[in-house]
Motif scaffolding. Structure first.
Motif, PDB file in Angstrom:
ATOM      1  N   ASP A  10     -17.802  -7.113   8.891  1.00 39.54           N
ATOM      2  CA  ASP A  10     -17.540  -7.598   7.548  1.00 39.54           C
ATOM      3  C   ASP A  10     -16.041  -7.542   7.284  1.00 39.54           C
ATOM      4  N   MET A  11     -15.597  -8.354   6.333  1.00 38.72           N
ATOM      5  CA  MET A  11     -14.201  -8.324   5.905  1.00 38.72           C
ATOM      6  C   MET A  11     -14.109  -7.310   4.781  1.00 38.72           C
ATOM      7  N   GLU A  12     -13.139  -6.409   4.869  1.00 36.70           N
ATOM      8  CA  GLU A  12     -12.982  -5.373   3.857  1.00 36.70           C
ATOM      9  C   GLU A  12     -11.641  -5.536   3.158  1.00 36.70           C
ATOM     10  N   TYR A  13     -11.677  -5.509   1.838  1.00 40.14           N
ATOM     11  CA  TYR A  13     -10.474  -5.529   1.014  1.00 40.14           C
ATOM     12  C   TYR A  13     -10.232  -4.110   0.530  1.00 40.14           C
TER      13      TYR A  13
ATOM     14  N   ARG B  51      -9.898   2.204  -7.452  1.00 42.07           N
ATOM     15  CA  ARG B  51     -11.262   1.819  -7.832  1.00 42.07           C
ATOM     16  C   ARG B  51     -12.191   1.676  -6.637  1.00 42.07           C
ATOM     17  N   GLY B  52     -11.655   1.548  -5.457  1.00 38.19           N
ATOM     18  CA  GLY B  52     -12.503   1.414  -4.272  1.00 38.19           C
ATOM     19  C   GLY B  52     -12.141   0.190  -3.450  1.00 38.19           C
ATOM     20  N   SER B  53     -13.127  -0.323  -2.727  1.00 34.19           N
ATOM     21  CA  SER B  53     -12.882  -1.473  -1.855  1.00 34.19           C
ATOM     22  C   SER B  53     -14.006  -2.492  -2.013  1.00 34.19           C
ATOM     23  N   VAL B  54     -13.774  -3.679  -1.496  1.00 39.69           N
ATOM     24  CA  VAL B  54     -14.742  -4.759  -1.536  1.00 39.69           C
ATOM     25  C   VAL B  54     -15.024  -5.184  -0.102  1.00 39.69           C
TER      26      VAL B  54
END
Length: 143
Positions: free
Chosen positions: A3-6, A11-14
């Motif tokens: 998966d691609m992680e931002y 606040r966290g990550s997407v």
């Protein structure tokens, strides 16, 4: 595929699953005039027929570029007979790139279009076209 992680702030990550990008690209491709269908694997077609659900990611492969917010997309399609293949391929590339970049924020490095088939008009469609031609001929004066 990964998966691609931002990484975001405190606040966290997407995480964006590769299947999400495949679905976006598949829908964008199917909206292009001249695309008869998407070509996937035998297993994908079998799953689609067993579950009765349309596989929107069929015929699409996504590869994420490591350490960048970018991806490369491969699309396998069948086109309708008579369309200009290079022009239709270009339209697919443009539509997929715009849709994926707009919805995910990823940079699309390349969209590779693989034309794997040509769909001809079915017998039912041919009869309908013939009937329409006959009606328009009968209504036209002087023919």
């Amino acid at each position: 595929m990964a998966d691609m992680e931002y990484e975001l702030t405190d606040r966290g990550s997407v995480h964006i699953a590769d299947e999400v990008v495949q679905i976006i690209a598949g829908v964008a491709t199917s909206e292009v005039e001249g695309v008869a269908g998407m070509s996937g694997s035998f297993a994908g077609g079998l799953t689609e027929s067993l579950t009765g659900r349309k596989n929107l990611s069929k015929g699409v492969k996504v590869q994420f570029v490591e350490n960048e917010r970018a991806c490369t997309i491969d699309v396998s399609v069948s086109l309708r007979f008579g369309v200009n293949i290079p022009d239709t391929g270009y339209q697919i590339q443009e539509r997929v790139k715009a849709a994926v970049e707009g919805m995910t924020g990823l940079k699309v490095v390349a969209v590779h279009v693989h034309v794997v088939g040509v769909a001809f008009q079915s017998d039912g469609d041919a009869k309908t076209a013939d009937a329409d031609q006959i009606l328009s001929t009968e209504r036209s004066p002087g023919l």
